[in-house]
Scaffold this motif. Structure first.
Motif, PDB file in Angstrom:
ATOM      1  N   ASN A 301     -14.558  -6.445   7.042  1.00 33.71           N
ATOM      2  CA  ASN A 301     -14.104  -5.796   6.165  1.00 33.71           C
ATOM      3  C   ASN A 301     -14.803  -5.769   4.551  1.00 33.71           C
ATOM      4  N   LEU A 302     -15.470  -7.059   4.542  1.00 35.34           N
ATOM      5  CA  LEU A 302     -16.345  -6.920   3.414  1.00 35.34           C
ATOM      6  C   LEU A 302     -17.712  -6.214   3.523  1.00 35.34           C
ATOM      7  N   VAL A 303     -17.973  -5.945   4.584  1.00 36.48           N
ATOM      8  CA  VAL A 303     -19.169  -5.125   4.932  1.00 36.48           C
ATOM      9  C   VAL A 303     -18.533  -3.577   4.593  1.00 36.48           C
ATOM     10  N   ASN A 304     -17.379  -3.352   5.285  1.00 40.93           N
ATOM     11  CA  ASN A 304     -17.119  -1.994   5.179  1.00 40.93           C
ATOM     12  C   ASN A 304     -16.820  -1.510   3.741  1.00 40.93           C
ATOM     13  N   ALA A 305     -16.296  -2.513   2.904  1.00 36.06           N
ATOM     14  CA  ALA A 305     -16.060  -2.325   1.332  1.00 36.06           C
ATOM     15  C   ALA A 305     -17.320  -1.911   0.754  1.00 36.06           C
ATOM     16  N   VAL A 306     -18.699  -2.932   1.453  1.00 34.22           N
ATOM     17  CA  VAL A 306     -19.892  -2.662   0.769  1.00 34.22           C
ATOM     18  C   VAL A 306     -20.450  -1.172   1.264  1.00 34.22           C
ATOM     19  N   ASP A 307     -20.278  -0.976   2.349  1.00 32.50           N
ATOM     20  CA  ASP A 307     -20.873   0.445   2.892  1.00 32.50           C
ATOM     21  C   ASP A 307     -20.076   1.549   2.180  1.00 32.50           C
ATOM     22  N   PHE A 308     -18.687   1.482   1.980  1.00 35.00           N
ATOM     23  CA  PHE A 308     -18.198   2.591   1.150  1.00 35.00           C
ATOM     24  C   PHE A 308     -18.547   2.731  -0.245  1.00 35.00           C
ATOM     25  N   ILE A 309     -18.936   1.774  -0.816  1.00 36.88           N
ATOM     26  CA  ILE A 309     -19.600   1.845  -2.359  1.00 36.88           C
ATOM     27  C   ILE A 309     -21.037   2.341  -1.920  1.00 36.88           C
ATOM     28  N   ASN A 310     -21.806   1.892  -1.147  1.00 33.30           N
ATOM     29  CA  ASN A 310     -23.146   2.637  -1.182  1.00 33.30           C
ATOM     30  C   ASN A 310     -23.093   3.943  -0.609  1.00 33.30           C
ATOM     31  N   GLU A 311     -22.077   4.483   0.213  1.00 36.37           N
ATOM     32  CA  GLU A 311     -22.182   5.799   0.477  1.00 36.37           C
ATOM     33  C   GLU A 311     -21.605   6.618  -0.457  1.00 36.37           C
ATOM     34  N   THR A 312     -20.858   6.164  -1.430  1.00 39.14           N
ATOM     35  CA  THR A 312     -20.132   7.177  -2.394  1.00 39.14           C
ATOM     36  C   THR A 312     -20.549   6.841  -3.911  1.00 39.14           C
ATOM     37  N   LYS A 313     -21.586   5.803  -3.859  1.00 37.60           N
ATOM     38  CA  LYS A 313     -22.117   5.757  -5.543  1.00 37.60           C
ATOM     39  C   LYS A 313     -22.937   6.904  -5.972  1.00 37.60           C
ATOM     40  N   ILE A 314     -22.808   6.902  -7.177  1.00 35.25           N
ATOM     41  CA  ILE A 314     -23.672   7.961  -7.995  1.00 35.25           C
ATOM     42  C   ILE A 314     -24.800   7.125  -8.691  1.00 35.25           C
ATOM     43  N   GLU A 315     -26.160   7.576  -8.401  1.00 36.14           N
ATOM     44  CA  GLU A 315     -27.274   6.464  -8.960  1.00 36.14           C
ATOM     45  C   GLU A 315     -27.395   7.220 -10.290  1.00 36.14           C
ATOM     46  N   GLU A 316     -27.775   6.065 -11.230  1.00 32.45           N
ATOM     47  CA  GLU A 316     -27.825   6.203 -12.566  1.00 32.45           C
ATOM     48  C   GLU A 316     -29.154   7.132 -12.902  1.00 32.45           C
ATOM     49  N   ASP A 317     -29.043   8.088 -13.853  1.00 29.15           N
ATOM     50  CA  ASP A 317     -30.145   8.765 -14.303  1.00 29.15           C
ATOM     51  C   ASP A 317     -31.019   7.929 -15.418  1.00 29.15           C
ATOM     52  N   PRO A 318     -32.125   7.354 -15.176  1.00 24.50           N
ATOM     53  CA  PRO A 318     -32.851   6.501 -15.935  1.00 24.50           C
ATOM     54  C   PRO A 318     -33.059   7.250 -17.277  1.00 24.50           C
ATOM     55  N   ASN A 319     -32.924   8.628 -17.422  1.00 30.98           N
ATOM     56  CA  ASN A 319     -33.219   9.251 -18.835  1.00 30.98           C
ATOM     57  C   ASN A 319     -32.077   9.383 -19.466  1.00 30.98           C
ATOM     58  N   SER A 320     -31.011   9.060 -18.878  1.00 32.57           N
ATOM     59  CA  SER A 320     -29.764   9.350 -19.587  1.00 32.57           C
ATOM     60  C   SER A 320     -29.336   8.235 -20.628  1.00 32.57           C
ATOM     61  N   GLN A 321     -28.673   8.819 -21.639  1.00 35.83           N
ATOM     62  CA  GLN A 321     -28.452   7.448 -22.676  1.00 35.83           C
ATOM     63  C   GLN A 321     -27.176   6.715 -22.300  1.00 35.83           C
ATOM     64  N   LYS A 322     -27.732   5.359 -22.326  1.00 35.04           N
ATOM     65  CA  LYS A 322     -26.497   4.614 -21.776  1.00 35.04           C
ATOM     66  C   LYS A 322     -25.230   4.188 -22.732  1.00 35.04           C
ATOM     67  N   GLU A 323     -24.301   4.061 -22.214  1.00 36.77           N
ATOM     68  CA  GLU A 323     -22.866   4.055 -23.068  1.00 36.77           C
ATOM     69  C   GLU A 323     -23.107   2.725 -23.831  1.00 36.77           C
ATOM     70  N   PRO A 324     -22.207   2.465 -24.969  1.00 35.41           N
ATOM     71  CA  PRO A 324     -22.114   1.424 -25.576  1.00 35.41           C
ATOM     72  C   PRO A 324     -21.666   0.306 -24.933  1.00 35.41           C
ATOM     73  N   THR A 325     -21.935  -0.914 -25.540  1.00 33.15           N
ATOM     74  CA  THR A 325     -21.239  -2.209 -24.783  1.00 33.15           C
ATOM     75  C   THR A 325     -19.690  -2.325 -25.001  1.00 33.15           C
ATOM     76  N   GLU A 326     -19.112  -2.829 -24.186  1.00 35.32           N
ATOM     77  CA  GLU A 326     -17.849  -3.068 -23.977  1.00 35.32           C
ATOM     78  C   GLU A 326     -17.360  -4.784 -24.092  1.00 35.32           C
ATOM     79  N   ILE A 327     -16.182  -5.011 -24.281  1.00 34.77           N
ATOM     80  CA  ILE A 327     -15.637  -6.257 -24.454  1.00 34.77           C
ATOM     81  C   ILE A 327     -15.040  -6.468 -23.075  1.00 34.77           C
ATOM     82  N   ARG A 328     -15.287  -7.740 -22.480  1.00 33.60           N
ATOM     83  CA  ARG A 328     -14.395  -8.299 -21.296  1.00 33.60           C
ATOM     84  C   ARG A 328     -13.946  -9.588 -21.557  1.00 33.60           C
TER      85      ARG A 328
END
Length: 368
Positions: A301-328
């Motif tokens: 199930n851990l592998v299934n979760a990783v596969d789902f993320i890899n199949e549906t992720k959107i790669e970040e455009d290196p030329n796009s402006q990064k969002e500001p920092t957030e507090i966690r």
């Protein structure tokens, strides 16, 4: 006539007489070695005034002395206020001792008092001092001019000043502060929160990177997979729900597993989310039906979760402006933090009760 007999008889009488005189002289000298003196520093007193009677005993070093035993009166009408500790002086290269003791006396009845001799025992033999006298006068009162005496004063209200209420104020403020801290610690303990929030400022990552980072943390904790599968699947599905919310734009955190799958069918085909559906089904069985999965199921199930993320992720455009920092804010609490929180609750509660006791005591002393 036998003159030799008369001569010898006279010689014998002289010898006996000399021996008797020497014995009497030695006895007188032994008696003269002990002297007892008593003195008073004032022969006249007003009622209530004090005087000191001093007793001095001079004797040979090494002799045993017993001073007079007195309780609270010297004679009737003369009270003893204090008996000082005996003081010893060494005389003649420590061959003689001079022991003195002071008695502080007073009287509240006007009269002429006879102070009898004070008796001491030296080597169980009695010795006495001389007698003393004390005249006590009453305070003269002018009864012919009574106007000079002041009558009773009226009852006056004493104003309350800051020095009177300062301890009460400080104790009350301390009670409020300590009570607030105690309530704060109790709330943190009830909500399973640490005493102090750990705030980290980190750059905002893409949803798939954030999810993969958390999955790596879950994967590294082998103990939670073996001992607490319910917590394991709760954390794993929470990661997937948060990823779906940020990736697909609907609030998966507030939806059931079946609602999430139905919503994903609008953007993905049934085959691509079959493994994710299996993950949610097993998670629901573990959390609500007390299902005990095997270790290989957890890994799958851990592998299934990783596969789902890899199949549906959107790669970040290196030329796009990064969002500001957030507090966690990290809200996890360790076992050591739990113990510290319990100790803090106990200490602040006891301190609050102590401050409350001081407040009540100051109020009683001030107004009652």
């Amino acid at each position: 006539m036998n003159y030799s007999f008369l001569y010898n008889g006279k010689k014998l009488l002289k010898t006996v007489g000399c021996s008797f005189l020497l014995l009497a002289a030695s006895t007188y000298d032994a008696q003269a070695q002990v002297t007892v003196e008593a003195s008073i520093d004032s022969l006249q007193l007003l009622i209530g005034e004090q005087a000191k009677v001093k007793l001095e005993v001079s004797m040979e070093a090494g002799q045993k002395l017993q001073l007079p035993f007195m309780k609270d009166t010297l004679v009737k009408g003369v009270e003893i206020l204090d008996i000082a500790k005996p003081d010893t002086q060494l005389l003649n290269d420590n061959k003689r001792w001079l022991i003195s003791q002071e008695y502080t006396i007073t009287s509240f009845d006007s009269a002429l008092y006879y102070l009898p001799p004070m008796e001491v025992l030296v080597d169980n033999e009695s010795y006495r001092s001389k007698a003393l006298a004390l005249k006590v006068y009453s305070i003269p009162v002018d009864t012919l001019h009574p106007d000079q005496f002041c009558g009773p004063k009226d009852i006056r209200e004493v104003p309350v000043i800051w020095e009177d209420v300062a301890p009460l104020t400080y104790a009350f403020l301390a009670m409020l502060v300590l009570g607030g801290l105690a309530v704060f610690f109790i709330i943190r303990y009830r909500d399973n929160k640490p005493i102090i929030r750990i705030v980290k400022i980190e750059p905002k990552l893409p949803p798939h990177q954030t999810a993969m980072k958390k999955i790596e943390e879950i994967k590294a904790d082998k103990q939670i997979q073996r001992e607490n599968p319910k917590l394991y699947y709760t954390e794993l599905t929470d990661v997937i729900r948060l990823y779906i919310k940020e990736r697909f734009g609907f609030n998966a955190l507030e939806m059931t597993s079946s609602e999430i799958i139905d919503e994903l069918l609008h953007v993905k085909d049934k085959e691509s989310i079959s493994d994710l559906k299996l993950l949610f089904e097993i998670a629901d069985l573990v959390k609500f039906a007390k299902h005990s999965p095997l270790m290989n199921e957890n890994d799958m199930n851990l592998v299934n979760a990783v596969d789902f993320i890899n199949e549906t992720k959107i790669e970040e455009d290196p030329n796009s402006q990064k969002e500001p920092t957030e507090i966690r804010v990290e809200e996890k609490r360790s076992k050591q933090g739990r113990i510290m929180l319990m100790c803090s609750i106990a200490i602040t509660t006891v301190a609050t009760l102590g401050a409350l006791f001081m407040v009540v005591r100051y109020i009683i002393n001030l107004f009652f």
